[in-house]
Scaffold this motif. Structure first.
Motif, PDB file in Angstrom:
ATOM      1  N   VAL A 294       0.835  -1.202   0.000  1.00 17.62           N
ATOM      2  CA  VAL A 294       0.000   0.000   0.000  1.00 17.62           C
ATOM      3  C   VAL A 294       0.873   1.256   0.000  1.00 17.62           C
ATOM      4  O   VAL A 294       0.631   2.204  -0.748  1.00 17.62           O
ATOM      5  N   ILE A 295       1.922   1.250   0.824  1.00 15.83           N
ATOM      6  CA  ILE A 295       2.812   2.422   0.812  1.00 15.83           C
ATOM      7  C   ILE A 295       3.574   2.453  -0.506  1.00 15.83           C
ATOM      8  O   ILE A 295       3.863   3.525  -1.044  1.00 15.83           O
TER       9      ILE A 295
ATOM     10  N   LEU B 123      -7.639  11.164   0.209  1.00 17.92           N
ATOM     11  CA  LEU B 123      -7.398   9.766  -0.162  1.00 17.92           C
ATOM     12  C   LEU B 123      -5.929   9.419   0.005  1.00 17.92           C
ATOM     13  O   LEU B 123      -5.583   8.294   0.345  1.00 17.92           O
ATOM     14  N   TYR B 124      -5.074  10.408  -0.243  1.00 18.47           N
ATOM     15  CA  TYR B 124      -3.646  10.152  -0.003  1.00 18.47           C
ATOM     16  C   TYR B 124      -3.441   9.779   1.455  1.00 18.47           C
ATOM     17  O   TYR B 124      -2.770   8.803   1.780  1.00 18.47           O
TER      18      TYR B 124
ATOM     19  N   TRP C  40      -1.859   6.054   5.639  1.00 16.53           N
ATOM     20  CA  TRP C  40      -2.012   5.460   6.980  1.00 16.53           C
ATOM     21  C   TRP C  40      -2.470   4.019   6.918  1.00 16.53           C
ATOM     22  O   TRP C  40      -2.324   3.273   7.885  1.00 16.53           O
ATOM     23  N   MET C  41      -3.049   3.609   5.778  1.00 19.57           N
ATOM     24  CA  MET C  41      -3.411   2.201   5.648  1.00 19.57           C
ATOM     25  C   MET C  41      -2.164   1.334   5.730  1.00 19.57           C
ATOM     26  O   MET C  41      -2.226   0.189   6.153  1.00 19.57           O
TER      27      MET C  41
ATOM     28  N   HIS D  98      -7.656   6.735  12.690  1.00 20.62           N
ATOM     29  CA  HIS D  98      -7.493   7.564  13.890  1.00 20.62           C
ATOM     30  C   HIS D  98      -6.356   8.573  13.756  1.00 20.62           C
ATOM     31  O   HIS D  98      -6.175   9.413  14.615  1.00 20.62           O
ATOM     32  N   HIS D  99      -5.619   8.483  12.665  1.00 21.04           N
ATOM     33  CA  HIS D  99      -4.615   9.526  12.396  1.00 21.04           C
ATOM     34  C   HIS D  99      -5.260  10.737  11.732  1.00 21.04           C
ATOM     35  O   HIS D  99      -4.601  11.742  11.514  1.00 21.04           O
TER      36      HIS D  99
END
Lengths: 205, 542
Positions: free
Chosen positions: B219-220, B248-249, B254-255, B307-308
């Motif tokens: 994902v990153i 969305l970024y 954070w995902m 939560h970020h």
């Protein structure tokens, strides 16, 4: 006794190798999955614009490429089967056809991109900037998703070429074909991703 | 000494005659133990740099209004500090170093499943780290986006974001390959009789970590590639002007980056779970609960990234859901802490340095964990978001948590890795100094943040001066503590006393082989007949 232990070890290595490949495929699914996620969100927000932008896509070329990639997957599977049967010559022919089809896909894809460029539909172009936000996003996603898919096809072709050399030199044969199977798994993955890209960009109009 | 015998089965992995001399025998080695140490060398070199940067940033804030560093320089420094600490130090720290070294030994294997891939991972990691350094001196110079690379600034800034993002992409790729390697190793190479619930708990924690590495890192990878695409090709998928959404970024970032927190902390929890039974001479309390809580943390930890972003803009439903899930993650973490304490209860405790480091870990990690819950509460987060409170929290979790567990692990396994013992009293002294320095440095940040001191600021209002000053003095205590600890270890590496194979009286597999371990770990693959951590009389019963 020692030989038996070695056999067991070899067996474990083959299964382990395949497990590793599947784990890698999971990661690839997450990688492309995020792009599909972006597509889903943006399509929801700009449904009409995506619909309009898709009119620029040539369904015939997309279909042709889909057929090419699916056929290449068939020959990939056939070449794995031929190796298991120990038919080296046939394996080489099937694998060569797979590679040629993979390259054809890339060639057609590049001509398609060039045609888009010719019509001024490239990122940052004047034509594109006159269109709406949604259309720009459609083409942004199109270039990123088919571009990264193309990179994967390119890597796949390179890997299959190495496999061809390994088969030719006898490093892959009836008794040891795990590497070829894993390369096949990767090739099918690349194929499957395209199966999803095709309707999203060419068929939903 | 055992490793002097002629029997090739017990030649040490450090033996020069058996493994070849020179640097090539190291950088071309596929031995998981050597690769583990290769990681350690790169990691700790970068750690030293990032500590110096952190120290400098603290020092620059010694008086309000003086602006010793320009805003631009300060931005670049906290970005580099963050990128190095997170991507080059903490994420690889325990898995790639201690995990590589001890995972195969703990499960009774001769190596990881893919030894050459393991070496390749190290090379990718090093190339990534080197490119990160190169990015400082080429293009537009040091990046100033913060380690989060948030759009739109990361697209607009003239600094060298493209190369830096690519270097992080490579480091992530290396981390993912390590995950694949570990998962396969655990599935395929456990010794005969080592069923899943006979595995040492460090192996369980690496297993949970491995899944996060495999599923979250891509994902990153795509997120960073999209930044590069935006900067290089003008395909900017998060630009509102072209129908994109910067939020969305943040979601994509954070995902990965929240689960990455668990890539950092799960192996740390695994390390202390190994240490506690050895020094309380008691089986671990709640083996199954600890093993399952690792998986639970990995699972729920992957669902809390929102939560970020409580202050970024999100629906109320999403907010309370993310908040609820955040509180749920605290449950398996609590399960672990209670089990560690219960494992100590009634044990015959030996206050050796590794256990003392473990106590420091439990204390600091608990503070880090609880302050995390404070931020997970929706109303409170609005107050503390983007303040020093966050800075304090993340340092308590990452430094006080992961890094202290790493130090505990190093002190625990040092005699095994090198067959030598460090000076234990110096180690205790180093810990004491570090512990005092750490709390003096980071605890005031909670207070400062609560009072409204924003993070990432190169200057501050006079009302924050006292807190800042205490914190700065803390850094003057913490850094000497680190220096004492590393000097002690490096001295022991060369001049340390030789130590027997099992100085701590541990019962897991690594203590049953010679120190340093033989090249192939085991002369004969052991057959496992019981759960780990069985001591004394109980062991005879089994």
């Amino acid at each position: 006794m020692n030989d038996m232990a070695a056999d067991v070890r070899e067996q474990a290595d083959t299964t382990g190798g395949k497990l590793g490949m599947w784990l890698f495929i999971f990661s690839e699914i997450m990688f492309f999955g995020m792009l599909f996620l972006l597509y889903a969100v943006y399509r929801t927000r700009h449904a009409a614009a995506f619909h309009a932008a898709a009119q620029n896509m040539d369904t015939a070329i997309g279909t042709l490429n889909t057929a090419i990639l699916l056929t290449s997957s068939l020959f990939m599977a056939l070449s794995v089967h031929a190796t298991q049967e120990g038919r080296k010559r046939l394996t080489e022919i099937f694998l060569s056809i797979t590679i040629v089809l993979g390259i054809s896909f890339l060639v057609i894809k590049s001509f398609e991109w060039l045609a888009h460029f010719h019509h001024g539909l490239y990122p940052g172009s004047v034509v594109l900037s006159r269109l709406g936000k949604g259309e720009i996003m459609f083409f942004g996603l199109y270039y990123v998703m088919t571009g990264l898919h193309g990179v994967h096809v390119f890597i796949g072709v390179a890997v299959l070429t190495i496999m061809l050399v390994l088969i030719h030199t006898g490093k892959i044969d009836k008794t040891k074909f795990a590497a070829l199977e894993n390369a096949g798994l990767y090739w099918h993955l690349v194929d499957i991703i395209w199966i999803f890209l095709f309707p999203l960009f060419y068929l939903i109009k | 000494m055992e490793h002097n015998t002629k029997d090739t089965g017990s030649v040490s992995y450090l033996d020069k005659t058996a493994n070849g001399r020179g640097i090539l025998a190291w950088i071309l080695s596929t031995d998981h133990k050597r690769i583990g140490l290769l990681y350690a060398m790169v990691m700790f070199s970068f750690f030293a740099v990032a500590v110096s940067i952190g120290f400098t940033m603290r020092l620059a804030l010694i008086e309000p209004g003086h602006k010793i560093l320009s805003a631009r320089t300060y931005d670049a420094l906290f970005t580099i500090h963050g990128v190095i600490m997170i991507f080059i130090f903490i994420i690889p720290s325990i898995p790639a170093f201690l995990g590589n070294f001890f995972l195969p030994i703990l499960i009774g294997a001769k190596d990881v499943a893919f030894p050459r891939l393991n070496l390749l991972s190290w090379y990718i990691f090093v190339i990534g780290a080197v490119l990160a350094v190169v990015s400082l001196f080429t293009g537009g110079g040091p990046i100033d986006t913060g380690w989060t690379f948030y759009v739109p600034y990361s697209i607009q800034t003239g600094t060298n974001v493209t190369l830096a993002a690519f270097s992080v992409f490579l480091i992530g790729f290396s981390s993912m390959l390590t995950g694949i390697n570990f998962i396969t190793t655990i599935h395929r190479y456990r010794a005969p009789g080592m069923k899943w619930f006979r595995m040492p708990l460090f192996a369980w924690s690496l297993y949970a970590t491995g899944w996060v590495q495999i599923l979250a890192t891509p994902v990153i990878a795509i997120t960073l590639l999209l930044i590069i695409a935006g900067r290089m090709f003008g395909i900017y998928l998060f630009d509102p002007a072209s129908g994109g959404d910067p939020l969305l970024y943040q979601h994509l970032f954070w995902m990965y980056s929240h689960p990455a927190v668990y890539i950092m902390i799960l192996p740390a929890m695994g390390v202390v779970t190994e240490i506690i039974p050895t020094f309380s001479k008691k089986p671990i309390f709640g083996y199954t609960a600890i093993a399952m809580s690792s998986l639970a943390i990995a699972f729920f930890g992957s669902l809390v990234w929102g939560h970020h972003m409580f202050t970024s803009g999100m629906s109320q439903t999403a907010k309370w859901l993310f908040s609820l899930l955040t509180f749920i993650v605290a449950v398996p973490s609590g399960v672990k802490v209670f089990n560690w304490v219960a494992s100590l209860y009634g044990g015959s405790i030996e206050l050796e340095p590794p256990l003392l480091f473990t106590f420091a870990f439990i204390f600091l990690f608990s503070i880090g964990g609880f302050t995390g819950l404070i931020q997970g509460a929706l109303a409170v987060d609005v107050q503390v978001h983007d303040t020093y409170f966050i800075v304090g929290h993340l340092h308590y979790v990452m430094f006080g948590g992961t890094a202290f567990a790493l130090f505990a692990g190093i002190h625990y396994w040092f005699p095994k890795m090198f067959g030598k013992m460090y000076n234990k009293n110096v180690a205790r002294l180093a810990l004491l100094v570090m512990f005092i320095g750490f709390n003096t440095l980071y605890f005031p940040m909670f207070v400062l943040g609560w009072e409204g001191m924003p993070r990432r600021s190169y200057d501050y209002l006079p009302q924050f001066h006292t807190g800042q000053l205490i914190s700065i003095v803390g850094s003057w205590i913490l850094v000497p503590g680190l220096i004492i600890m590393f000097t002690n270890l490096i001295y022991a590496l060369f001049k340390g006393e030789k130590t027997p194979a099992n100085p701590w009286g541990g019962v897991t597999l690594e203590w049953k082989i010679s120190s340093p371990p033989p090249r192939e770990n085991f002369e004969e693959i052991p057959v496992i007949t019981s759960r780990p951590y069985v001591f004394g009389a109980e062991a005879e019963h089994e």
